[in-house]
Design a protein around this motif. Structure first.
Motif, short mmCIF file in Angstrom:
data_model
loop_
_atom_site.label_atom_id
_atom_site.label_comp_id
_atom_site.label_asym_id
_atom_site.label_seq_id
_atom_site.Cartn_x
_atom_site.Cartn_y
_atom_site.Cartn_z
N UNK A 103 0.83 -1.20 0.00
CA UNK A 103 0.00 0.00 0.00
C UNK A 103 0.87 1.25 0.00
N UNK A 104 1.98 1.20 0.72
CA UNK A 104 2.88 2.34 0.72
C UNK A 104 3.42 2.58 -0.68
N UNK A 105 3.76 1.52 -1.37
CA UNK A 105 4.24 1.64 -2.73
C UNK A 105 3.17 2.24 -3.63
N UNK A 106 1.93 1.90 -3.39
CA UNK A 106 0.84 2.41 -4.21
C UNK A 106 0.64 3.90 -4.00
N UNK A 153 3.58 -6.86 -7.08
CA UNK A 153 2.62 -7.76 -7.73
C UNK A 153 1.35 -7.88 -6.89
N UNK A 154 0.24 -8.20 -7.53
CA UNK A 154 -1.03 -8.37 -6.79
C UNK A 154 -0.91 -9.48 -5.75
N UNK A 155 -1.70 -9.34 -4.71
CA UNK A 155 -1.75 -10.33 -3.64
C UNK A 155 -2.74 -11.41 -4.05
N UNK A 156 -2.29 -12.60 -4.39
CA UNK A 156 -3.21 -13.65 -4.85
C UNK A 156 -4.20 -14.09 -3.78
N UNK A 157 -3.91 -13.86 -2.52
CA UNK A 157 -4.84 -14.28 -1.46
C UNK A 157 -6.06 -13.37 -1.38
N UNK A 158 -6.01 -12.21 -2.02
CA UNK A 158 -7.13 -11.26 -1.97
C UNK A 158 -8.16 -11.50 -3.06
N UNK A 167 -8.19 -7.26 -6.71
CA UNK A 167 -7.19 -7.34 -7.78
C UNK A 167 -5.78 -7.08 -7.27
N UNK A 168 -5.64 -6.25 -6.25
CA UNK A 168 -4.31 -5.84 -5.81
C UNK A 168 -3.93 -6.26 -4.40
#
Length: 120
Positions: A23-26, A34-39, A95-96
């Motif tokens: 989130x800081x990077x965003x 890369x997206x978090x696949x667990x979300x 997605x992220x």
């Protein structure tokens, strides 16, 4: 810089520091992780739980108190933020793995409304 990362955890609704860094990077001009696949398949309630857990961790550190002491305000924050999110914002989280800009703004409003300390 660490405070910003901790703040991003709350705003991102991330369960771990990895999501906080994402989130800081965003919120910066650096490349997104890369997206978090667990979300991918999280329900709004599950997103709310992630936000709540991250809030407990971050706010207890920011306020130098116990997680129990921030339970009610963190519940207020997580429920309010996720309930205020649009379908597009929920999908963006899936997605992220972190809140997009508009959801982050809503999160900040609920941090103030629920009388928590802004982490950024």
């Amino acid at each position: 810089m660490m405070m910003r990362r901790l703040g991003a955890v709350v705003l991102a609704g991330g369960f771990s520091m990895l999501l906080g860094a994402s989130a800081y990077a965003a919120s910066s001009s650096t490349a997104l992780p890369p997206p978090d696949p667990t979300a991918k398949n999280l329900t709004p309630y599950m997103i709310q739980l992630r936000a709540f857990d991250a809030c407990l961790i971050t706010q207890s550190r920011l306020l130098n108190t116990t997680r129990e002491a921030v339970h009610t305000p963190c519940s207020c924050y997580a429920k309010g933020t996720v309930n205020a999110m649009s379908k597009d914002e929920i999908q963006a989280f899936r997605d992220t793995g972190y809140f997009n800009d508009t959801a982050r703004e809503k999160g900040l409003r609920f941090i103030d409304q629920c009388k928590l300390k802004r982490p950024i």
